[in-house]
Enzyme design. Structure first.
Site, PDB file in Angstrom:
ATOM      1  N   ASP A 445       0.856  -1.181   0.000  1.00 45.70           N
ATOM      2  CA  ASP A 445       0.000   0.000   0.000  1.00 45.70           C
ATOM      3  C   ASP A 445       0.895   1.236   0.000  1.00 45.70           C
ATOM      4  OD1 ASP A 445      -1.745   2.081   0.528  1.00 45.70           O
ATOM      5  OD2 ASP A 445      -2.859   1.015   2.093  1.00 45.70           O
ATOM      6  N   HIS A 446       0.851   1.984  -1.107  1.00 47.68           N
ATOM      7  CA  HIS A 446       1.761   3.124  -1.253  1.00 47.68           C
ATOM      8  C   HIS A 446       1.396   4.287  -0.338  1.00 47.68           C
ATOM      9  CE1 HIS A 446       5.159   4.903  -2.987  1.00 47.68           C
ATOM     10  NE2 HIS A 446       5.004   4.505  -4.251  1.00 47.68           N
ATOM     11  N   ARG A 447       0.245   4.235   0.308  1.00 47.50           N
ATOM     12  CA  ARG A 447      -0.079   5.254   1.306  1.00 47.50           C
ATOM     13  C   ARG A 447       0.780   5.082   2.551  1.00 47.50           C
ATOM     14  NH1 ARG A 447      -6.319   4.168   2.184  1.00 47.50           N
ATOM     15  NH2 ARG A 447      -5.373   2.099   2.437  1.00 47.50           N
TER      16      ARG A 447
END
Length: 474
Positions: A445-447
């Site tokens: 998850d790039h968040r």
């Protein structure tokens, strides 16, 4: 005097809203004890066995195997005072007493696992005694309910399909434990025409009895021999010979998996990275450890090595073991690793968790993974073993696949896919050699995880599998 109670489908402490009845463990007339298992259900995650909170005699099974019902729906009726030791029944008591008894029913249910507030608040089928409580007290206690007119509803014991016949023995008698395969409209038609479904052989896919089968039996006609297109099959769903298509209802594990994957794919911005590594040293170490007493009774697989590597690498990159909390506006870092192991089962894909995997040795991890996967394939994984995971491993290599782009499980931030281990040419010390090589892929998850953290974690896992001696430096 008889006292009848209805047993509702319970919320098994996992946010359950509905479940499918798989198999009854009892039948009408059976005497049961408190907490005896009476039914097996399939939830959106696994098969669960439900105990009965009372002792007594089963009088009626209200739901047939294969039906999906909502939480709170009555599924069984039983006489909890078959010997008349408790005095007047609830149905025959005064209105105030009936209301108290109704409340007592609910209180009795609470000590059992899965009987929470949700089950009490769920929609329930109206009970007769609730209506009576609003009017004058009845003059006489009610008689026990008459046997159902439909002979099928009276018996709910299901034989495995491979063992089931049409319920008719060689001497012409009918096996009352046999439950024919027929849809409700067909059962209604059979009842109207006076046809015993247990004496019929279905002509549709899977041996299902059709309206035409019932009408032929009512007219005294012989059913035609099944053709190749309509012969019974062990495959699930309904088959249409005209279109040559088979339709399977979306429910249970398949439905839950689809909803979770769609939610994850459209909520968490996925990034996937890949690495190819030489795992020859790992395979050599595995062969060596197998000959030691500590691993004598352990099935030591590459998956166990990967699990250990993930736990070690997560300590250096804690971001992969964190989660994005949208509601709270926070990133939650977990100081433990509840490691999910994706398992393919007859009911679909499920992900049981190894609790506190980071605190386990390699041998303990191998044993835990073996137990989890075996339980999952048997369909016996309890709901609590599938909640609150922090990281997941999926081993696509067992199917001969090199790698993939896995979708993150909801509530987590990363998932690692293991590819197949194959003999491949590899450069070692400047010379070409044949080595054991595998590919890894990490979706994150790039968040929560930047490219640096994701790359570092994947490189660490790869280094630990390529040379397990690196573990002593962590």
């Amino acid at each position: 005097m008889p006292e009848y109670k209805q047993f509702p489908l319970a919320d098994t402490a996992e946010g359950l809203t509905e479940a499918e009845i798989i198999d009854w463990k009892v039948k009408p007339g059976d005497e049961v004890a408190v907490n005896q298992i009476v039914v097996e259900i399939e939830t959106a995650k696994a098969a669960v066995e439900l105990p009965i909170p009372w002792a007594g005699v089963v009088t009626e099974l209200l739901v047939e195997p294969g039906q999906t019902v909502e939480v709170g729906t009555p599924i069984l009726t039983m006489d909890v005072d078959p010997h008349g030791e408790a005095g007047p029944s609830v149905n025959g008591s005064a209105p105030a007493e009936a209301a108290k008894a109704e409340q007592a029913d609910e209180e009795e249910m609470k000590p059992l696992v899965g009987y929470g507030s949700k089950a009490a608040a769920a929609k329930r089928r109206p009970r007769k005694r609730q209506a009576e409580a609003a009017g004058p007290a009845p003059q006489a206690a009610p008689q026990p309910p008459a046997a159902p007119a439909d002979p099928v509803r009276a018996v709910q014991v299901v034989k495995p399909r491979e063992e089931a016949d049409n319920g008719v023995h060689g001497n012409g008698t009918v096996d009352v434990s046999y439950v024919p395969l027929a849809k409700p409209p067909v059962r209604k038609l059979a009842k109207e025409l006076g046809v015993d479904l247990r004496a019929l052989t279905g002509s549709a896919e899977g041996g299902v009895i059709t309206r035409e089968d019932v009408r032929r039996a009512a007219a005294g006609e012989t059913a035609p021999e099944p053709t190749a297109a309509t012969a019974p099959s062990a495959l699930p769903g309904s088959y249409d010979p005209a279109t040559r298509e088979r339709r399977v209802p979306i429910r249970g594990v398949r439905k839950a998996t689809a909803q979770a994957m769609v939610s994850s794919a459209y909520t968490a911005p996925h990034v996937t990275e890949f690495i190819t590594i030489d795992v020859t040293p790992m395979m050599e170490l595995r062969d060596k450890l197998r000959r030691t007493p500590e691993f004598a009774d352990v099935k030591l697989t590459p998956l166990a090595f990967a699990a250990k590597a993930v736990c070690l690498a997560a300590k250096r990159t804690p971001d992969v073991n964190a989660v994005w909390d949208e509601n709270a506006g926070e990133i939650v870092y977990k100081d433990y690793v509840h490691l999910g192991i994706a398992a393919a089962t007859p009911r679909g894909l499920i992900v049981p968790k190894v609790r506190d995997a980071d605190a386990k040795s390699l041998a303990e991890l191998a044993r835990a993974i073996g137990e989890l996967t075996a339980t999952a394939r048997d369909g016996k994984t309890p709901p609590e073993d599938m909640r609150n995971g922090t990281f997941t491993i999926t081993n696509v290599g067992v199917f001969g696949v090199d790698t993939g782009t896995p979708i993150i499980n909801p509530g987590e931030s990363a998932i690692l896919a293991l590819g197949a281990i194959k003999d491949m040419p590899w450069v070692v010390d400047g010379e070409l050699a044949v080595r054991k090589v595998m590919q890894l892929s990490l979706s994150f998850d790039h968040r929560v995880i930047d490219g640096q953290q994701g790359s570092q974690f994947l490189a660490d896992v790869g280094a630990l599998l390529a040379d397990p001696a690196v573990a002593i430096t962590y």
